[in-house]
Design an enzyme around this catalytic site. Structure first.
Site, mmCIF file in Angstrom:
data_model
loop_
_atom_site.group_PDB
_atom_site.id
_atom_site.type_symbol
_atom_site.label_atom_id
_atom_site.label_comp_id
_atom_site.label_asym_id
_atom_site.label_seq_id
_atom_site.Cartn_x
_atom_site.Cartn_y
_atom_site.Cartn_z
ATOM 1 N N ASP A 114 0.902 -1.209 -0.029
ATOM 2 C CA ASP A 114 -0.025 0.016 -0.060
ATOM 3 C C ASP A 114 0.763 1.110 0.148
ATOM 4 O O ASP A 114 2.047 1.267 0.479
ATOM 5 C CB ASP A 114 -0.999 -0.087 1.144
ATOM 6 C CG ASP A 114 -2.195 -1.015 1.088
ATOM 7 O OD1 ASP A 114 -2.574 -1.211 0.017
ATOM 8 O OD2 ASP A 114 -2.627 -1.478 2.377
ATOM 9 N N ASP A 121 -7.040 -1.016 -5.072
ATOM 10 C CA ASP A 121 -8.345 -0.570 -4.038
ATOM 11 C C ASP A 121 -8.884 0.680 -4.714
ATOM 12 O O ASP A 121 -10.106 0.768 -4.845
ATOM 13 C CB ASP A 121 -7.340 0.100 -2.735
ATOM 14 C CG ASP A 121 -6.942 -1.084 -1.871
ATOM 15 O OD1 ASP A 121 -7.251 -2.200 -2.218
ATOM 16 O OD2 ASP A 121 -5.946 -0.578 -1.227
#
Length: 161
Positions: free
Chosen positions: A112, A128
């Site tokens: 991330d 995402d």
């Protein structure tokens, strides 16, 4: 139908390239401001889902994601000719889900990197973004279909009267 898979592959490739770049060129927990006070790159690894829930549930995520990917393929084959907006929504979800699936399957975690510093929000990745965009598009499509069904039902009732 091939062009839908091309869109899914492009989403997957963008996600994987950004994750590779962050993993290759940033130290874990390193932060690089993109727009100061709004968004920064923050290199972290996530063994769970959004908001850090279900940490270390790799097998669960792999199985659920495999089912979702399979379901999208089956459903897309049924609707792709007549439901273009919904088809694009599904391939965005597919490309993003595949990106996180590959990370979990190969590495046991996802990379991330996008941190919104303007609000308190979990660090996320491009997969995402694609999944969220696809889900919003599915919701829009559902609302449009619901309104169309309601309007059709009202016209039908008026014609009977």
């Amino acid at each position: 139908m091939l062009h839908y898979y091309v869109v899914a592959f492009i989403a997957f490739a963008i996600d994987q390239w950004i994750k590779w770049s962050v993993a290759a060129y940033m130290e874990i927990n390193q932060k690089i401001p993109l727009i100061p006070g709004i968004i920064q790159l923050t290199s972290i690894r996530n063994r769970g889902a959004a908001f850090g829930i279900l940490q270390n549930q790799r097998l669960f995520f792999i199985l659920v994601t495999a089912l979702v990917l399979f379901g999208i393929i089956i459903y897309l084959r049924k609707i792709y000719r007549g439901e273009k907006f919904l088809s694009y929504a599904l391939v965005l979800i597919f490309g993003g889900a595949l990106g996180n699936f590959v990370d979990r399957a190969l590495h046991g975690e996802v990379v991330d990197m996008f941190e919104l510093t303007i609000i308190n929000y979990p660090v996320f990745n491009m997969a995402d973004v694609f999944i969220t965009t696809g889900v919003i598009m599915v919701m829009i499509d559902t609302l449009r279909a619901s309104r169309a069904d309601k309007a059709s039902s009202q016209r039908s009732d008026e014609n009977r009267a």
